[in-house]
Design a protein around this motif. Sequence first.
Motif, PDB file in Angstrom:
ATOM      1  N   VAL A   1      -9.063  13.643   1.953  1.00  0.00           N
ATOM      2  CA  VAL A   1      -8.306  12.390   1.870  1.00  0.00           C
ATOM      3  C   VAL A   1      -9.156  11.362   1.125  1.00  0.00           C
ATOM      4  O   VAL A   1     -10.385  11.458   1.100  1.00  0.00           O
ATOM      5  CB  VAL A   1      -7.942  11.865   3.277  1.00  0.00           C
ATOM      6  CG1 VAL A   1      -6.837  12.700   3.911  1.00  0.00           C
ATOM      7  CG2 VAL A   1      -9.169  11.833   4.196  1.00  0.00           C
ATOM      8  N   ALA A   2      -8.484  10.393   0.517  1.00  0.00           N
ATOM      9  CA  ALA A   2      -9.211   9.409  -0.282  1.00  0.00           C
ATOM     10  C   ALA A   2      -8.420   8.122  -0.382  1.00  0.00           C
ATOM     11  O   ALA A   2      -7.183   8.110  -0.254  1.00  0.00           O
ATOM     12  CB  ALA A   2      -9.496   9.950  -1.680  1.00  0.00           C
TER      13      ALA A   2
ATOM     14  N   PHE B   1       0.860  -1.190   0.000  1.00  0.00           N
ATOM     15  CA  PHE B   1       0.000   0.000   0.000  1.00  0.00           C
ATOM     16  C   PHE B   1       0.890   1.231   0.000  1.00  0.00           C
ATOM     17  O   PHE B   1       2.082   1.169   0.336  1.00  0.00           O
ATOM     18  CB  PHE B   1      -0.979  -0.012   1.172  1.00  0.00           C
ATOM     19  CG  PHE B   1      -0.355  -0.078   2.537  1.00  0.00           C
ATOM     20  CD1 PHE B   1      -0.167   1.066   3.302  1.00  0.00           C
ATOM     21  CD2 PHE B   1       0.019  -1.299   3.091  1.00  0.00           C
ATOM     22  CE1 PHE B   1       0.396   1.009   4.562  1.00  0.00           C
ATOM     23  CE2 PHE B   1       0.579  -1.371   4.361  1.00  0.00           C
ATOM     24  CZ  PHE B   1       0.767  -0.214   5.099  1.00  0.00           C
ATOM     25  N   ALA B   2       0.314   2.360  -0.401  1.00  0.00           N
ATOM     26  CA  ALA B   2       1.112   3.570  -0.617  1.00  0.00           C
ATOM     27  C   ALA B   2       0.350   4.809  -0.183  1.00  0.00           C
ATOM     28  O   ALA B   2      -0.877   4.775   0.004  1.00  0.00           O
ATOM     29  CB  ALA B   2       1.495   3.684  -2.097  1.00  0.00           C
ATOM     30  N   SER B   3       1.096   5.894  -0.036  1.00  0.00           N
ATOM     31  CA  SER B   3       0.522   7.187   0.331  1.00  0.00           C
ATOM     32  C   SER B   3       1.099   8.266  -0.560  1.00  0.00           C
ATOM     33  O   SER B   3       2.277   8.215  -0.939  1.00  0.00           O
ATOM     34  CB  SER B   3       0.847   7.492   1.800  1.00  0.00           C
ATOM     35  OG  SER B   3       0.452   8.801   2.151  1.00  0.00           O
TER      36      SER B   3
ATOM     37  N   GLY C   1      -5.292   3.752   8.463  1.00  0.00           N
ATOM     38  CA  GLY C   1      -5.713   5.124   8.706  1.00  0.00           C
ATOM     39  C   GLY C   1      -4.943   6.063   7.793  1.00  0.00           C
ATOM     40  O   GLY C   1      -3.708   6.113   7.847  1.00  0.00           O
ATOM     41  N   ASN C   2      -5.657   6.765   6.928  1.00  0.00           N
ATOM     42  CA  ASN C   2      -5.090   7.681   5.937  1.00  0.00           C
ATOM     43  C   ASN C   2      -5.274   9.104   6.472  1.00  0.00           C
ATOM     44  O   ASN C   2      -6.410   9.555   6.645  1.00  0.00           O
ATOM     45  CB  ASN C   2      -5.817   7.468   4.613  1.00  0.00           C
ATOM     46  CG  ASN C   2      -5.458   8.469   3.538  1.00  0.00           C
ATOM     47  OD1 ASN C   2      -4.508   9.232   3.661  1.00  0.00           O
ATOM     48  ND2 ASN C   2      -6.231   8.473   2.464  1.00  0.00           N
TER      49      ASN C   2
ATOM     50  N   CYS D   1      -3.383   5.657  -0.744  1.00  0.00           N
ATOM     51  CA  CYS D   1      -3.977   6.653   0.137  1.00  0.00           C
ATOM     52  C   CYS D   1      -3.560   8.041  -0.352  1.00  0.00           C
ATOM     53  O   CYS D   1      -2.363   8.317  -0.469  1.00  0.00           O
ATOM     54  CB  CYS D   1      -3.487   6.453   1.564  1.00  0.00           C
ATOM     55  SG  CYS D   1      -3.707   4.787   2.230  1.00  0.00           S
ATOM     56  N   LEU D   2      -4.519   8.886  -0.619  1.00  0.00           N
ATOM     57  CA  LEU D   2      -4.243  10.235  -1.111  1.00  0.00           C
ATOM     58  C   LEU D   2      -4.591  11.270  -0.048  1.00  0.00           C
ATOM     59  O   LEU D   2      -5.574  11.113   0.685  1.00  0.00           O
ATOM     60  CB  LEU D   2      -5.051  10.534  -2.371  1.00  0.00           C
ATOM     61  CG  LEU D   2      -4.783   9.676  -3.609  1.00  0.00           C
ATOM     62  CD1 LEU D   2      -5.758  10.055  -4.716  1.00  0.00           C
ATOM     63  CD2 LEU D   2      -3.341   9.830  -4.088  1.00  0.00           C
TER      64      LEU D   2
END
Length: 256
Positions: free
Chosen positions: A67-68, A5-7, A103-104, A34-35
């Motif tokens: 956030v998204a 997963f990434a941010s 949690g983003n 996660c944006l």
Amino acid sequence: MSLTFASWNINSIRTRAHLVKDWLDRNPDCTLLCLQEIKCEAHQFPKLFEEAGFHVAVAGQKAYNGVAFISRTPLSITTDHLPGFESDEARYIEAEIEDITIGNLYLPNGNSGGEAGFAKKMNFFEALHQRSLNLQKEERSFAFIGDYNVCPTDEDYAPKALSSGDALLHPESRAGFRRLLWSGLADALRCLHPTGRHYTFWDYQAGAYQRNSGLRIDHALLSPRLADRLTSFIIDKDERGREKPSDHVPVVVRLS
């Protein structure tokens, strides 16, 4: 089961949707992106991702913050706000995927709004700390990932990239970050690279990227069981060199 997963603080999804879609196409192993700072309401989020088969969940607001999630698999949203953080700003969304809670977050900067603005930053840290304790009490495997707007140590920003009075360096900001670590969480990058300068943000001004005058403010904090599964943490620096990029780049977490 492995999970990647990434941010990415994208600094306006409507301006840079094509960059995000291209990045996802080039990183097919990334299950969840996660944006932060999408800067739009949910109904304004670009449709091209759902049209391409992705699952999208948005906590947005007009023109600011937001956030998204963009996911290759269905998401179960647990909350679209951070419990205990009293604000109408869209700064947190949380989901469960493969028995992991993600949690983003987009933590307040703290440099604007005077004392009240900085207090909002610390209130977010306090609420996130309590969320960590609660999730650990429930014996959940979880990660808090996103733009924390804090450089935890002097090694996390280039010399002269920030003034000494900046909220990203404030002793209370750093203490808020350390408190999360003391609650039992692990800084993914520092698990693998205990020392060294690694940046995730370069300002648009004064050729900061070309001079590598950056900051490390995008972090992934992992619960103990997830930290045991950590295999890599990658800062995709090349994205900052693309045409009209975000001032942040993706950070990628891989678990075994």
